[in-house]
Design a protein around this motif. Structure first.
Motif, short mmCIF file in Angstrom:
data_model
loop_
_atom_site.label_atom_id
_atom_site.label_comp_id
_atom_site.label_asym_id
_atom_site.label_seq_id
_atom_site.Cartn_x
_atom_site.Cartn_y
_atom_site.Cartn_z
N ALA A 1 -25.45 116.53 -1.34
CA ALA A 1 -26.79 115.92 -1.34
C ALA A 1 -27.53 116.14 -0.03
CB ALA A 1 -26.68 114.42 -1.60
N LEU A 2 -28.84 116.14 -0.13
CA LEU A 2 -29.71 116.13 1.03
C LEU A 2 -29.56 114.78 1.74
CD1 LEU A 2 -32.08 117.46 2.64
CD2 LEU A 2 -33.63 116.26 1.08
N ARG A 3 -29.38 114.82 3.04
CA ARG A 3 -29.22 113.57 3.80
C ARG A 3 -30.60 112.93 4.00
NH1 ARG A 3 -24.89 112.20 7.12
NH2 ARG A 3 -24.33 114.40 7.42
N ALA A 4 -31.07 112.25 2.97
CA ALA A 4 -32.40 111.66 3.01
C ALA A 4 -32.57 110.71 1.84
CB ALA A 4 -33.48 112.74 2.97
N GLY A 5 -33.55 109.82 1.96
CA GLY A 5 -33.99 109.00 0.85
C GLY A 5 -32.89 108.19 0.19
N GLY A 6 -33.00 108.09 -1.13
CA GLY A 6 -32.09 107.27 -1.89
C GLY A 6 -30.65 107.74 -1.90
N TYR A 7 -30.41 109.01 -1.59
CA TYR A 7 -29.02 109.47 -1.55
C TYR A 7 -28.23 108.77 -0.45
CZ TYR A 7 -30.76 113.15 -4.61
OH TYR A 7 -31.34 113.84 -5.64
N LEU A 8 -28.92 108.24 0.54
CA LEU A 8 -28.22 107.49 1.58
C LEU A 8 -27.67 106.17 1.04
CD1 LEU A 8 -30.71 108.05 4.55
CD2 LEU A 8 -28.60 109.28 4.07
N ASP A 9 -28.23 105.69 -0.08
CA ASP A 9 -27.71 104.48 -0.73
C ASP A 9 -26.52 104.78 -1.63
OD1 ASP A 9 -29.55 102.60 0.33
OD2 ASP A 9 -31.06 103.19 -1.13
N THR A 10 -26.47 105.96 -2.23
CA THR A 10 -25.48 106.20 -3.28
C THR A 10 -24.39 107.21 -2.94
OG1 THR A 10 -26.93 107.86 -4.32
CG2 THR A 10 -27.11 105.59 -5.12
N VAL A 11 -24.60 108.01 -1.89
CA VAL A 11 -23.58 109.00 -1.50
C VAL A 11 -22.96 108.55 -0.18
CG1 VAL A 11 -23.12 111.40 -0.88
CG2 VAL A 11 -24.78 110.87 -2.69
N GLU A 12 -21.65 108.45 -0.15
CA GLU A 12 -20.91 108.13 1.06
C GLU A 12 -20.07 109.34 1.43
OE1 GLU A 12 -17.65 104.88 2.77
OE2 GLU A 12 -18.62 104.57 0.82
N GLU A 13 -20.40 109.92 2.57
CA GLU A 13 -19.74 111.16 2.99
C GLU A 13 -18.23 110.96 3.08
OE1 GLU A 13 -20.94 115.10 5.09
OE2 GLU A 13 -21.85 113.31 5.94
N GLY A 14 -17.51 111.91 2.49
CA GLY A 14 -16.06 111.85 2.51
C GLY A 14 -15.46 111.01 1.39
N VAL A 15 -16.31 110.27 0.68
CA VAL A 15 -15.83 109.45 -0.45
C VAL A 15 -16.26 110.06 -1.77
CG1 VAL A 15 -15.93 107.19 -1.58
CG2 VAL A 15 -15.78 107.34 0.92
N ASN A 16 -17.58 110.17 -1.97
CA ASN A 16 -18.05 110.75 -3.22
C ASN A 16 -18.97 111.95 -2.99
OD1 ASN A 16 -20.17 109.15 -2.22
ND2 ASN A 16 -20.98 108.75 -4.28
N GLY A 17 -18.92 112.54 -1.78
CA GLY A 17 -19.72 113.74 -1.57
C GLY A 17 -19.86 114.11 -0.12
N LEU A 18 -20.77 115.06 0.12
CA LEU A 18 -21.10 115.49 1.47
C LEU A 18 -22.59 115.79 1.53
CD1 LEU A 18 -21.52 118.86 1.48
CD2 LEU A 18 -19.05 118.76 1.15
N PHE A 19 -23.12 115.86 2.76
CA PHE A 19 -24.56 116.02 2.96
C PHE A 19 -24.89 117.38 3.58
CE2 PHE A 19 -24.37 111.29 3.18
CZ PHE A 19 -25.30 111.00 2.19
N PHE A 20 -26.12 117.85 3.32
CA PHE A 20 -26.74 118.90 4.11
C PHE A 20 -28.04 118.34 4.68
CE2 PHE A 20 -27.76 119.51 -0.37
CZ PHE A 20 -29.13 119.65 -0.39
#
Length: 387
Positions: A314-333
């Motif tokens: 996911a893009l490290r921005a917006g609502g993905y900061l609420d639902t994506v936790e790095e190292g748990v359910n995804g990673l960011f660019f």
């Protein structure tokens, strides 16, 4: 924000409002959740196109505006923009409590009772016009029309916001946007992911036969689920996979960018639309990862993927900061460019999240049950009746 409080009854009349039901998206799935929370509620919306949205709406009571008979407006409500403020101001709802699912219009529907606005975002075309217009040039008709309408629409929009008795934001970023635009402090209530996407049998997608395996049942693809609008950056994801010939990308969605994106897509990319819930479950359940590159108000699709144990890039921005936790359910660019997305896919290939149980548990925090319980409490408070 004051108005007459309706007389309490043992069974308050609840109504649901939504901008328009003309597409299949996260906001429309929220309306389905609202309808399950309040099964006796009538739904009020500017336009309803049964063939363009989720089939479950066919069994519900839906009231539309006087513009509903104009076919082009149903197909693309954006072209009715100059008429929608006036139409919204005439959509009077006779109910004790109205729950308005709004991205710009339903919050203005007049009500006899009290109004709870569940805000997906203040109107993008007013407050984030570049997201709305995408690459439209300086002389593009949409840009010229919006520049003429914006001053009056902002006045109308802010007055409409003041008619609400309670505002709820669907994400942290939307809460801040509501505070900035309307000077309203709106508590955050995260929307749920749809149980229809998470639970049930899977059905392969016929169009992918041969591309997704000889029988169409093999997975291993990366996945984008998005409306095909300029600000969604689906083109950047497709460009990224142009440099990843050994990977496959499945894009699910429809919108005005469709033709351009089809021309941009290489042999390792497929675009499909109008899938059933069973086919959506197949697309999620057989994916290696979801790719989410837009500036979303709320990151719903990572939860839908997560319900299947599938991680998100996911893009490290917006609502993905609420639902994506790095190292748990995804990673960011860090930025929505083809290069950044391609590099993130490489990182994912080298170290993919393997604990599917943790991914599923993360998604379960955003259940429909929690969402429904919270809204019933809010409606009970507004009506003066305990939930």
């Amino acid at each position: 924000m004051t108005a007459r409080r309706p007389t309490s009854t043992a069974h308050p009349r609840i109504a649901i409002a939504h901008d328009y039901l003309t597409q299949r998206g996260g906001a429309e799935r929220v309306v389905l959740s609202l309808a399950r929370a309040f099964p006796d509620a009538e739904i009020h919306t500017l336009f309803y196109a049964p063939d363009q949205t989720y089939p479950e709406f066919r069994d519900m009571r839906i009231r539309t505006s006087g513009l509903k008979s104009i076919g082009p407006f149903r197909r693309d409500p954006r072209i009715a923009l100059p008429l929608l403020a006036a139409a919204s101001s005439r959509m009077r709802i006779d109910a004790d409590v109205v729950i308005a699912s709004s991205s710009g219009w339903a919050h203005a529907f007049p009500t006899a009772g009290r109004k709870i606005v569940y805000c997906h975002s203040p109107a993008r075309w007013l407050y984030l016009p570049e997201d709305y217009l995408g690459d439209a040039g300086r002389l593009d008709p949409k840009r010229l029309l919006l520049s003429v309408l914006t001053p009056a629409l902002k006045i109308w929009d802010r007055r409409a916001a003041m008619t609400a008795h309670r505002y709820l934001a669907n994400s942290s970023v939307v809460r801040e946007r509501i505070r900035r635009v309307y000077r309203i402090d709106a508590p955050t209530l995260f929307p749920p992911f749809s149980p229809a996407v998470a639970e049930g049998e899977q059905e392969p997608i016929p169009e992918l036969a041969g591309w997704a395996g000889a029988d169409g049942t093999a997975g291993g693809h990366f996945l984008v689920v998005s409306r095909l609008q300029p600000y969604k950056h689906v083109d950047r994801v497709i460009e990224a996979f142009g440099g990843l010939p050994d990977e496959r990308l499945l894009v699910i969605g429809k919108g005005p960018e469709k033709e351009r994106l089809v021309e941009l897509a290489g042999e390792n990319v497929r675009l499909v639309e109008g899938l059933s819930d069973a086919q959506m479950r197949w697309a999620y359940g057989n994916a290696r990862a979801l790719v989410a590159a837009s500036h979303e108000d709320f990151g719903l699709t990572p939860l839908e993927a997560g319900a299947h144990g599938v991680p998100t890039i996911a893009l490290r921005a917006g609502g993905y900061l609420d639902t994506v936790e790095e190292g748990v359910n995804g990673l960011f660019f860090e930025e929505p460019t083809a290069e950044a997305i391609r590099e993130a896919v490489h990182r994912f290939d080298e170290n993919p999240p393997e604990e599917r149980t943790r991914i599923i548990d993360r998604a379960a925090r955003f259940s429909e049950e929690h969402f429904v319980d919270a809204l019933r409490i809010e409606a009970g408070r507004m009506s003066g009746v305990s939930a």
